[in-house]
Design an enzyme around this catalytic site. Structure first.
Site, PDB file in Angstrom:
ATOM      1  N   GLU A 144      46.599   0.800 152.111  1.00 20.14           N
ATOM      2  CA  GLU A 144      47.003   2.081 152.696  1.00 20.14           C
ATOM      3  C   GLU A 144      46.707   2.182 154.199  1.00 20.14           C
ATOM      4  O   GLU A 144      45.896   3.008 154.634  1.00 20.14           O
ATOM      5  CB  GLU A 144      46.325   3.236 151.944  1.00 20.14           C
ATOM      6  CG  GLU A 144      46.741   3.301 150.486  1.00 20.14           C
ATOM      7  CD  GLU A 144      46.260   4.566 149.782  1.00 20.14           C
ATOM      8  OE1 GLU A 144      45.256   5.140 150.208  1.00 20.14           O
ATOM      9  OE2 GLU A 144      46.905   4.968 148.807  1.00 20.14           O
ATOM     10  N   GLU A 297      50.462   2.163 143.021  1.00 18.93           N
ATOM     11  CA  GLU A 297      49.360   2.961 142.477  1.00 18.93           C
ATOM     12  C   GLU A 297      49.837   4.363 142.127  1.00 18.93           C
ATOM     13  O   GLU A 297      50.592   4.973 142.894  1.00 18.93           O
ATOM     14  CB  GLU A 297      48.229   3.104 143.503  1.00 18.93           C
ATOM     15  CG  GLU A 297      47.485   1.833 143.801  1.00 18.93           C
ATOM     16  CD  GLU A 297      46.363   2.062 144.810  1.00 18.93           C
ATOM     17  OE1 GLU A 297      45.802   3.167 144.857  1.00 18.93           O
ATOM     18  OE2 GLU A 297      46.070   1.123 145.553  1.00 18.93           O
TER      19      GLU A 297
END
Ligand code: GLA
Length: 649
Positions: A144, A297
């Site tokens: 991320e 995710e």
């Protein structure tokens, strides 16, 4: 090819005895891919330069033996404590000048040479050791990307970026409108990041800092990717995180990842979460240019987001996963496999919850894992969409940094509500970048495209001239990419916006519809007025206009229509989310029933979850889903076309 199913696996949190049970449970759940090592740096390199790979060797062997492939991560989103001690200059500084200390994750400045070198170092060590390990399926660089820093190292890099971008201070002064408030720069050394200052920050400085960070983080990603490439030919990706704070232009980054991967956590509960799921998935497919992408995710269960608990009722996890897959994901992965016993995210849901495998969550995980292999045939097909919504991160950033005429103006909200209107109407939309090819779309929607380049305006004009239907939303085309005001869409739309009218309350429209949030005093000098404001200061003035341009039509909607009014224009669908995918003559129709009642839909073909033939009608169970494969012509072909013929029991 199978659909991927699994999640982040963090074995370093557990004893080796648990690893064996993990692999056995993964087999039971149908897991075939896990992301390993995202946060393992301090275990892999406990002291600088001394690597401990033994435990990871063992984990990879176990997984491989159990038929589970590995998405091997570089752990660079969380440097170990020794790194922070040795390189205090690499600790990030916030916009208000506070240097952060070790204690969480993502605590580094990506502009710090020490960080970049250390990141390349651990990436190389991993790639060297595991580059040809048979368990590996792909590489997962970092986690991320999204951290911004305002330190002096970042300032130095920012100046370099600006020099390259503008060439001269004269050009920068012009772009940043530094004539205002005596901000004119005469020396590059005076140019700083948009740190906390006395009052409003220069909006173009703010926007450029976002652009700069996106490029800088991309350079950091590319460095690691290149290192990995020296040892492995497997696909390399990174998981995109989405949020207003993220200085990453995913549309441009997508060219640098072998597969677009996103993490997705809706921040609304109820039906809002379903719509957000579709939104996130459609956006990912847009970034991937329509090609398959991967949901890296999501949460298996309820989650505390924004200080509110968002439950995942029975069936929701599967429906959300199916929505992602219907919209182009090559699978469904989760954060994380096994719930942590301690640590900052110990209450984050997981595929194996604290309650263990004898739990609703694990049963639902196992059930979905048994269904996905039956859907594998969809993996290479294309999602069918006739409508596109324009998405531009730079426009979002431009609106975030500028003192706008209303604090209610919100690019993300405007785009989301456009998407929601179509989602509710049962129409699948693509997201398109401003420079994307739009020629295949029947309709292109441009919500609040505040910042727009001349090139994009020319492109949209050509799209309309050649027969497209363009719908431009309020507060569009106000500024150029330097955030300097000019009326970009006036000529194309045949309207002139004379004054803004932010709304405290709703406003009525002559048609009986309602606008909210925002209105404009519009002069329709060369457009037909389709609807007018009724009452208030804008009484009788144009609210919605339409103009014939060449073979097509250009609409302007000068207010935020409420959901009921939008539904009258776009259509109202049924509680079954419908997405079609196509490859050659074969169509796969996904039906996801978010309601609490069974719904009957028209269908001819084979339903893949049950394997049964369907001839005319199919019941999609309450809270459940179905996927029907049919040959050309068996089902109404157009995206969303069948929505009108659905009926509820
Ligand atoms: C992201 C991160 C994970 C975890 C989850 C929590 O997906 O990548 O490490 O923090 O958010 O929702």
């Amino acid at each position: 090819m199978n659909l991927w199913y699994g999640g982040d696996y963090n074995p370093e949190q557990w004893d080796p005895a648990v690893w064996k049970e993990d692999v056995e449970l993964m087999r039971r759940a149908g897991v075939n891919l896990v992301t390993v090592g995202v946060f393992s740096w301090s275990r892999l390199e406990p002291v600088p330069g001394r690597y401990e790979f033994g435990w990871l060797d063992e984990v990879l062997e176990l997984l491989y033996g159990g038929g589970v492939r590995v998405d091997l991560a570089t752990p660079t989103a969380s440097p170990p404590p020794w790194f922070s001690r040795l390189h205090p200059e690499a600790m990030p500084v916030t916009a208000d000048g506070v240097r952060l200390t070790h204690g969480s994750r993502d605590t580094y400045c990506a502009c710090a040479p020490a960080y970049r070198d250390a990141a390349k170092g651990i990436a190389r060590a991993l790639a060297q050791r595991y580059g040809d390990h048979p368990a590996l399926a792909m590489w997962h660089v970092h986690n991320e990307y999204g951290t911004t820093c305002y330190c002096s190292l970042a300032a130095e890099r920012f100046r370099e970026w600006l020099r390259e971008h503008y060439g001269s201070l004269e050009r920068l002064n012009e772009a940043w409108t530094t004539a205002f408030w005596s901000q004119g720069y005469g020396d590059w050394r005076d140019v700083e990041p948009p740190r906390k200052t006395q009052y409003l920050v220069n909006p173009t400085q703010y926007l450029d800092y976002r652009r700069f960070w996106s490029d800088e983080l991309l350079a950091a990603y590319r460095e690691q990717k290149n290192v990995v490439r020296e040892y492995s030919e497997l696909p390399v990706t990174t998981n995109f995180v989405f949020g207003g704070w993220v200085p990453v232009n995913h549309a441009t980054w997508s060219a640098e990842v072998d597969v677009v991967a996103i993490d997705h956590y809706p921040d609304e509960a109820g039906i809002g979460a379903e719509e957000q799921t579709a939104f996130g998935a459609d956006l990912a497919r847009g970034w991937a240019g329509g090609k398959p992408w991967l949901l890296m995710e999501q949460a298996a269960g309820g989650l505390n987001v924004g200080r509110r608990w968002h439950p995942k009722e029975p069936g929701r996890m599967a429906r959300n996963s199916l929505s992602h897959i219907a919209r182009g994901s090559r699978g469904a992965l989760f954060f994380q496999w096994r719930a942590s016993r301690g640590g900052a995210e110990m209450y984050h849901p997981a595929m194996v919850p604290h309650a263990g495998p004898d739990s609703r969550m694990f049963r639902e995980i196992t059930e979905l894992g048994s269904v996905l292999p039956r859907l594998a045939e969809v993996a290479e097909s294309n999602v069918v969409a006739e409508v596109a919504i324009l998405w531009d991160a730079e426009c979002w950033w431009g609106m975030q940094g500028t003192h706008l005429p209303s604090s209610e103006l919100d690019y993300l909200k405007a785009v989301r509500s456009a998407h929601r209107h179509f989602w509710r109407a049962g129409v699948t939309v693509d997201f398109a970048a401003p420079d994307a090819d739009l020629s295949s779309y029947r309709v292109v929607v441009v919500p609040s495209l505040y910042l727009v380049s001349d090139e994009t305006v020319a492109k949209l004009t050509a799209y309309v001239e050649s027969g497209g239907e363009l719908v431009v939303g309020y507060f569009s085309g106000v500024v150029d990419p330097d955030l300097r005001v000019r009326p970009a869409f006036a000529e194309l739309l045949g309207v002139r916006v004379e004054e803004f009218h932010p709304l405290a309350d709703e406003v009525a429209l002559a048609s009986g519809g309602r606008g909210q949030l925002w209105a404009e005093d519009v002069q329709a000098f060369a457009a037909e007025v389709v609807d007018r404001y009724a009452g208030g200061v804008l009484d009788g003035k144009p609210a919605i206009t339409r103009r014939q341009v060449g073979e097509g039509t250009a609409w302007y909607v000068s207010t935020e229509l409420d959901d009921a009014t939008a539904a009258r224009l776009v259509g109202a669908g049924e509680p079954v989310e419908t997405v079609r995918r196509r490859a050659g003559d074969t169509t796969w129709t996904f039906r996801i029933n978010h309601s609490t009642q069974d719904v009957v839909v028209p269908a001819i073909g084979v339903e893949l979850v049950t394997g049964q033939n369907v001839d005319g009608e199919l019941t999609v169970p309450a809270g459940g889903y179905a996927v029907v494969r049919s040959s050309a012509g068996a089902v109404g072909g157009r995206a969303g076309a069948a929505a009108g013929s659905q009926r509820r029991r």
